[in-house]
Design a protein around this motif. Structure first.
Motif: not given
Length: 69
Positions: A10-11, A51-52, A55-56, A60-65
């Motif tokens: 995903n990343v 992860l935070e 995502a930042e 994207v929101a962290p859960d998208m990862l």
């Protein structure tokens, strides 16, 4: 699928969608490119803080990862 591998895929996908190199994303996330590369390959178990920051940097929101696409 292994969660760490899913995260890495995903990343990588999100990074490429935004036209960023690993070096650019790593800089924006405040980490080394090699650390980001390990995450994308699924060989590193990143911290929640990492992860935070990723995502930042990807906006994207962290859960998208960790969502299955």
């Amino acid at each position: 699928m292994d969660l760490v591998q899913l995260l890495g895929e995903n990343v990588r996908r999100l990074r490429k969608e935004r036209g960023l190199s690993q070096e650019e994303l790593a800089f924006q996330a405040g980490m080394k490119r090699s650390y980001l590369s390990d995450i994308e390959r699924g060989t590193r178990n990143p911290s929640v803080r990492a992860l935070e920051r990723i995502a930042e940097a990807l906006a994207v929101a962290p859960d998208m990862l960790i969502k299955v696409q």
